[in-house]
Design a protein around this motif. Structure first.
Motif, PDB file in Angstrom:
ATOM      1  N   ALA A  91      49.432  49.612  50.169  1.00  0.00           N
ATOM      2  CA  ALA A  91      49.122  48.714  51.295  1.00  0.00           C
ATOM      3  C   ALA A  91      47.909  49.196  52.088  1.00  0.00           C
ATOM      4  CB  ALA A  91      50.333  48.595  52.209  1.00  0.00           C
ATOM      5  N   THR A  92      47.668  50.510  52.081  1.00  0.00           N
ATOM      6  CA  THR A  92      46.504  51.066  52.793  1.00  0.00           C
ATOM      7  C   THR A  92      45.203  50.476  52.244  1.00  0.00           C
ATOM      8  OG1 THR A  92      47.752  53.123  52.809  1.00  0.00           O
ATOM      9  CG2 THR A  92      45.504  53.248  53.615  1.00  0.00           C
ATOM     10  N   LEU A  93      45.135  50.309  50.921  1.00  0.00           N
ATOM     11  CA  LEU A  93      43.941  49.742  50.294  1.00  0.00           C
ATOM     12  C   LEU A  93      43.748  48.282  50.701  1.00  0.00           C
ATOM     13  CD1 LEU A  93      44.030  51.098  46.613  1.00  0.00           C
ATOM     14  CD2 LEU A  93      42.262  51.513  48.297  1.00  0.00           C
ATOM     15  N   ILE A  94      44.854  47.564  50.767  1.00  0.00           N
ATOM     16  CA  ILE A  94      44.786  46.147  51.167  1.00  0.00           C
ATOM     17  C   ILE A  94      44.283  46.039  52.608  1.00  0.00           C
ATOM     18  CG2 ILE A  94      46.166  44.055  51.579  1.00  0.00           C
ATOM     19  CD1 ILE A  94      47.941  44.977  49.194  1.00  0.00           C
ATOM     20  N   ASP A  95      44.807  46.911  53.468  1.00  0.00           N
ATOM     21  CA  ASP A  95      44.381  46.903  54.883  1.00  0.00           C
ATOM     22  C   ASP A  95      42.921  47.307  55.036  1.00  0.00           C
ATOM     23  OD1 ASP A  95      46.933  46.196  55.577  1.00  0.00           O
ATOM     24  OD2 ASP A  95      47.583  48.230  56.072  1.00  0.00           O
ATOM     25  N   TYR A  96      42.464  48.233  54.160  1.00  0.00           N
ATOM     26  CA  TYR A  96      41.096  48.760  54.251  1.00  0.00           C
ATOM     27  C   TYR A  96      40.066  47.698  53.857  1.00  0.00           C
ATOM     28  CZ  TYR A  96      37.057  51.779  53.334  1.00  0.00           C
ATOM     29  OH  TYR A  96      35.801  52.343  53.328  1.00  0.00           O
ATOM     30  N   ALA A  97      40.418  46.878  52.868  1.00  0.00           N
ATOM     31  CA  ALA A  97      39.474  45.854  52.375  1.00  0.00           C
ATOM     32  C   ALA A  97      39.230  44.793  53.447  1.00  0.00           C
ATOM     33  CB  ALA A  97      40.036  45.206  51.115  1.00  0.00           C
ATOM     34  N   GLU A  98      38.000  44.279  53.474  1.00  0.00           N
ATOM     35  CA  GLU A  98      37.684  43.210  54.437  1.00  0.00           C
ATOM     36  C   GLU A  98      38.476  41.937  54.138  1.00  0.00           C
ATOM     37  OE1 GLU A  98      33.472  42.558  54.823  1.00  0.00           O
ATOM     38  OE2 GLU A  98      33.077  44.664  55.290  1.00  0.00           O
ATOM     39  N   GLU A  99      38.656  41.649  52.841  1.00  0.00           N
ATOM     40  CA  GLU A  99      39.465  40.498  52.422  1.00  0.00           C
ATOM     41  C   GLU A  99      40.266  40.910  51.187  1.00  0.00           C
ATOM     42  OE1 GLU A  99      37.279  36.391  52.954  1.00  0.00           O
ATOM     43  OE2 GLU A  99      35.980  37.755  51.841  1.00  0.00           O
ATOM     44  N   ALA A 100      41.489  40.375  51.053  1.00  0.00           N
ATOM     45  CA  ALA A 100      42.307  40.658  49.864  1.00  0.00           C
ATOM     46  C   ALA A 100      42.914  39.354  49.360  1.00  0.00           C
ATOM     47  CB  ALA A 100      43.392  41.670  50.196  1.00  0.00           C
ATOM     48  N   PHE A 101      42.929  39.190  48.029  1.00  0.00           N
ATOM     49  CA  PHE A 101      43.428  37.954  47.420  1.00  0.00           C
ATOM     50  C   PHE A 101      44.346  38.291  46.250  1.00  0.00           C
ATOM     51  CE2 PHE A 101      39.199  37.191  49.134  1.00  0.00           C
ATOM     52  CZ  PHE A 101      39.396  36.064  49.931  1.00  0.00           C
ATOM     53  N   GLU A 102      45.387  37.496  46.112  1.00  0.00           N
ATOM     54  CA  GLU A 102      46.243  37.602  44.935  1.00  0.00           C
ATOM     55  C   GLU A 102      45.665  36.660  43.884  1.00  0.00           C
ATOM     56  OE1 GLU A 102      50.998  37.551  43.825  1.00  0.00           O
ATOM     57  OE2 GLU A 102      50.338  36.830  45.780  1.00  0.00           O
ATOM     58  N   ILE A 103      45.534  37.145  42.653  1.00  0.00           N
ATOM     59  CA  ILE A 103      44.979  36.305  41.581  1.00  0.00           C
ATOM     60  C   ILE A 103      45.964  36.259  40.407  1.00  0.00           C
ATOM     61  CG2 ILE A 103      42.537  36.680  42.155  1.00  0.00           C
ATOM     62  CD1 ILE A 103      42.479  38.810  39.877  1.00  0.00           C
ATOM     63  N   ASN A 104      45.780  35.280  39.525  1.00  0.00           N
ATOM     64  CA  ASN A 104      46.627  35.219  38.323  1.00  0.00           C
ATOM     65  C   ASN A 104      45.879  35.854  37.142  1.00  0.00           C
ATOM     66  OD1 ASN A 104      44.740  33.298  37.584  1.00  0.00           O
ATOM     67  ND2 ASN A 104      46.080  31.544  37.978  1.00  0.00           N
ATOM     68  N   LEU A 105      46.568  35.932  36.014  1.00  0.00           N
ATOM     69  CA  LEU A 105      45.977  36.589  34.835  1.00  0.00           C
ATOM     70  C   LEU A 105      44.748  35.862  34.309  1.00  0.00           C
ATOM     71  CD1 LEU A 105      48.953  37.930  32.696  1.00  0.00           C
ATOM     72  CD2 LEU A 105      46.988  39.235  33.530  1.00  0.00           C
ATOM     73  N   LYS A 106      44.760  34.535  34.437  1.00  0.00           N
ATOM     74  CA  LYS A 106      43.618  33.731  33.967  1.00  0.00           C
ATOM     75  C   LYS A 106      42.338  34.133  34.723  1.00  0.00           C
ATOM     76  CE  LYS A 106      43.387  29.387  35.149  1.00  0.00           C
ATOM     77  NZ  LYS A 106      43.820  27.983  35.334  1.00  0.00           N
ATOM     78  N   VAL A 107      42.452  34.303  36.032  1.00  0.00           N
ATOM     79  CA  VAL A 107      41.310  34.716  36.860  1.00  0.00           C
ATOM     80  C   VAL A 107      40.931  36.166  36.529  1.00  0.00           C
ATOM     81  CG1 VAL A 107      40.513  35.129  39.235  1.00  0.00           C
ATOM     82  CG2 VAL A 107      41.857  33.085  38.704  1.00  0.00           C
ATOM     83  N   ALA A 108      41.952  37.014  36.319  1.00  0.00           N
ATOM     84  CA  ALA A 108      41.701  38.429  35.980  1.00  0.00           C
ATOM     85  C   ALA A 108      40.902  38.541  34.678  1.00  0.00           C
ATOM     86  CB  ALA A 108      43.020  39.180  35.853  1.00  0.00           C
ATOM     87  N   GLU A 109      41.214  37.692  33.720  1.00  0.00           N
ATOM     88  CA  GLU A 109      40.500  37.725  32.426  1.00  0.00           C
ATOM     89  C   GLU A 109      39.028  37.357  32.590  1.00  0.00           C
ATOM     90  OE1 GLU A 109      42.912  35.247  29.943  1.00  0.00           O
ATOM     91  OE2 GLU A 109      44.399  36.837  29.619  1.00  0.00           O
ATOM     92  N   VAL A 110      38.748  36.467  33.519  1.00  0.00           N
ATOM     93  CA  VAL A 110      37.360  36.063  33.784  1.00  0.00           C
ATOM     94  C   VAL A 110      36.589  37.217  34.438  1.00  0.00           C
ATOM     95  CG1 VAL A 110      35.928  34.524  35.196  1.00  0.00           C
ATOM     96  CG2 VAL A 110      37.849  33.594  33.910  1.00  0.00           C
ATOM     97  N   LEU A 111      37.243  37.918  35.367  1.00  0.00           N
ATOM     98  CA  LEU A 111      36.573  39.018  36.084  1.00  0.00           C
ATOM     99  C   LEU A 111      36.446  40.282  35.229  1.00  0.00           C
ATOM    100  CD1 LEU A 111      38.213  38.861  39.640  1.00  0.00           C
ATOM    101  CD2 LEU A 111      35.865  38.245  39.047  1.00  0.00           C
ATOM    102  N   SER A 112      37.331  40.430  34.253  1.00  0.00           N
ATOM    103  CA  SER A 112      37.439  41.715  33.549  1.00  0.00           C
ATOM    104  C   SER A 112      36.305  41.982  32.571  1.00  0.00           C
ATOM    105  CB  SER A 112      38.765  41.776  32.792  1.00  0.00           C
ATOM    106  OG  SER A 112      38.889  43.033  32.156  1.00  0.00           O
ATOM    107  N   GLY A 113      35.964  43.269  32.459  1.00  0.00           N
ATOM    108  CA  GLY A 113      34.998  43.706  31.457  1.00  0.00           C
ATOM    109  C   GLY A 113      35.705  44.264  30.234  1.00  0.00           C
ATOM    110  N   THR A 114      37.047  44.220  30.236  1.00  0.00           N
ATOM    111  CA  THR A 114      37.825  44.773  29.118  1.00  0.00           C
ATOM    112  C   THR A 114      38.688  43.676  28.495  1.00  0.00           C
ATOM    113  OG1 THR A 114      39.633  45.408  30.590  1.00  0.00           O
ATOM    114  CG2 THR A 114      37.943  47.065  30.180  1.00  0.00           C
TER     115      THR A 114
END
Length: 246
Positions: free
Chosen positions: A61-84
């Motif tokens: 939760a510390t990381l979530i609080d530290y970030a200016e904005e935090a978003f929950e994403i689904n796997l479909k979005v994760a696949e688009v962002l991922s380099g792996t």
């Protein structure tokens, strides 16, 4: 926490563009993937603009609080962002740090090394050896490229890295500058360890630019005792860095 379920979302499109060096240079931002890298960016107090998480329960939760904005994403979005191929489900857009090159006493100079694995390994070694600075010649792989960051294991956030003309840097550096080349070279262990030095490593195929080699205090070579033609640049650099450190 807001959810993003479409890869067409504007924030996702902007984050995805950061896979290109041109976009990273233009915006001063970088996209990083994986819990470990995000944690290292946080520990180094880099600005985390956005955090994108598949499974919110698995992140501190510390990381979530530290970030200016935090978003929950689904796997479909994760696949688009991922380099792996198999996304870890943790992404962040960070602000790249800026550094001064003054007062550095132990420096790694890199002339157009292009393999991301080699550059990442050298950044990790320079960090482990406690060097002050890494200076990259234009044409070197980008330290904020995904594969370089992964190979560095987060060391890219621990040590100042700048891009500038190596020739100008060498002219103003007050310590000894050691090149890695066969011509007019001595075996590296003939040179004593020292408190102030710069080590110059070159492109995998071409080696160090000859104009830069003419500016060095001394060129060093590593003896080959077996049948291998040469050593990988990251291995060679690591051997000499630790020798010069003493």
């Amino acid at each position: 926490m807001e959810s993003i379920t479409s890869a067409q979302n504007n924030k996702i499109k902007i984050a995805n563009k950061l896979k290109k060096k041109r976009e990273r240079d233009k915006t001063g931002l970088a996209l990083i993937e994986g819990y470990h890298l995000i944690e290292e960016a946080f520990k180094s107090q880099l600005k985390i603009k956005q955090l994108y998480i598949v499974d919110v329960e698995r992140i501190d939760a510390t990381l979530i609080d530290y970030a200016e904005e935090a978003f929950e994403i689904n796997l479909k979005v994760a696949e688009v962002l991922s380099g792996t191929v198999t996304p870890q489900g943790f992404f962040a857009v960070i602000e790249k740090p800026t550094y001064e090159s003054k007062h550095a006493q132990q420096v790694l100079l890199i002339d157009r090394i292009q393999d991301p694995g080699n550059l990442g390994t050298l950044i990790r070694t320079a960090d482990a050896a406690g060097l002050d600075l890494i200076v990259l010649e234009k044409g070197t792989a980008d330290p904020y490229q995904d594969k370089v960051m992964r190979a560095s294991q987060g060391s890219v956030f621990h040590i100042p890295i700048i891009t500038t003309e190596l020739s100008d840097f060498i002219n103003t550096f007050e310590g000894n500058v050691y090149g890695t080349a066969l011509d007019n070279a001595v075996v590296y262990h003939q040179v004593p360890s020292q408190t102030s030095f710069a080590l110059l490593l070159g492109n995998e195929g071409e080696g160090v630019n000859s104009d830069l080699l003419s500016q060095t205090t001394q060129n060093l070579t590593i003896p080959i005792y077996g049948k291998a033609e040469s050593l990988n640049v990251a291995i060679a650099g690591s051997i000499v860095i630790y020798h010069l450190k003493g």
